[in-house]
Design an enzyme around this catalytic site. Structure first.
Site, short mmCIF file in Angstrom:
data_model
loop_
_atom_site.label_atom_id
_atom_site.label_comp_id
_atom_site.label_asym_id
_atom_site.label_seq_id
_atom_site.Cartn_x
_atom_site.Cartn_y
_atom_site.Cartn_z
N HIS A 168 -33.37 -10.74 32.31
CA HIS A 168 -33.15 -9.73 31.27
C HIS A 168 -33.14 -8.35 31.91
CE1 HIS A 168 -33.39 -8.02 27.23
NE2 HIS A 168 -34.42 -7.28 27.60
N ASN A 187 -36.61 -1.39 26.63
CA ASN A 187 -36.30 -2.82 26.61
C ASN A 187 -35.64 -3.12 25.27
OD1 ASN A 187 -36.36 -5.65 26.32
ND2 ASN A 187 -38.16 -5.82 27.64
N CYS A 232 -28.12 -7.31 27.05
CA CYS A 232 -29.20 -6.52 27.64
C CYS A 232 -28.68 -5.53 28.68
CB CYS A 232 -30.27 -7.42 28.24
SG CYS A 232 -29.67 -8.60 29.47
#
Length: 273
Positions: A168, A187, A232
């Site tokens: 990620h 994030n 992501c």
């Protein structure tokens, strides 16, 4: 206003420091390749990047001594999954940040890092942020090692270790503009920073407190923006780009940014071919 309208990028395939969006090519290359550009449809192309990467054009350029690779590297956006949801590689990410460092002359583009950066010699863990600010830290811009004062810093990290395939992407942005400086972790999945990042942020804070009176660390993680399995990378780059364009981090903690916005943002990130 759409979130994409808050930033200065566009779907043009030209690198963003190119002001004439009618053509990404230098005038010399335009002139030399006029016949190919005028009949690009016969080559099966709908863009300049497609034309100059076509085998017939590359062969012609080689005969003429034309450096088309330099045109691609300096006058076009990076290659990458523009019109699909392919996962971003570290090359897609670093090549994009390198191009942004041409447009934003006070931006320090740091190469990607995996999460075991404390034990592996990644540039990310070796940077002295006070030296970044003073112009004493080396960075690569347009293929050259340069030192220049920078008041912003960006890096994209992967939450996997170097021995893994990657999990990620997350973003680090350091803002040394204004009165209160900030070290930010973003994030898109809304997860808190892991231990290595927390320690890195605190160490950088201590570096900066030696040269500035107010520095804070921020975890921009209170909203789960991402719902897909693929975005992501675009989210991480978008955070850095939005912050470079003076979109406040508070926008990311107050408003969810959808995956659909990231699908569109891909056309801002990468060239057509």
């Amino acid at each position: 206003m759409s979130i994409l309208e808050k930033i200065t990028s566009s779907p043009s395939e030209c690198a963003e420091h190119i002001t004439n969006k009618d053509s990404c090519l230098s005038k010399k290359i335009q002139k030399e390749l006029t016949s190919f550009l005028q009949k690009k449809e016969t080559l099966g192309c709908d863009s300049e990047s497609c034309v100059i990467t076509h085998p017939a054009v590359k062969a012609y350029a080689q005969q003429k001594g034309l450096d088309l690779s330099k045109e691609l590297e300096t006058r076009f956006k990076a290659p990458g999954p523009r019109n699909n949801t392919g996962l971003l590689t570290n090359f897609n990410i670093d090549e994009t940040l390198q191009r942004w460092a041409i447009k934003y002359t006070k931006f320090f583009n740091c190469p990607f890092s995996m999460m075991d950066f404390e034990s592996i010699h990644y540039k990310f863990n070796q940077v002295d942020m006070a030296k970044v600010y003073k112009g004493e830290e080396l960075q690569y811009v347009e293929g050259k090692a340069v030192k220049r004062p920078c008041n912003t810093f960006g890096c994209v990290l992967n939450t996997d270790f170097s021995t893994g395939p990657g999990k990620h992407w997350v973003a680090i942005f350091v803002d040394m503009r204004g009165d209160c400086w900030s070290i930010e972790y973003f994030n898109s999945a809304g997860n808190s920073p892991p231990g290595p990042v927390i320690r890195w942020m605190e160490r950088v804070k201590q570096q900066l407190l030696k040269i500035h009176h107010t520095v804070k660390t921020l975890a921009v993680t209170n909203i789960r923006h991402q719902r897909s399995q693929t975005e992501c990378g675009p989210y991480s780059l978008f955070y850095i780009r939005a912050r470079l364009d003076n979109v406040s981090y508070t926008h990311f903690i107050s408003t969810r940014i959808t995956d659909e916005n990231m699908y569109k943002f891909r056309t801002h990130l990468f060239r057509i071919a």
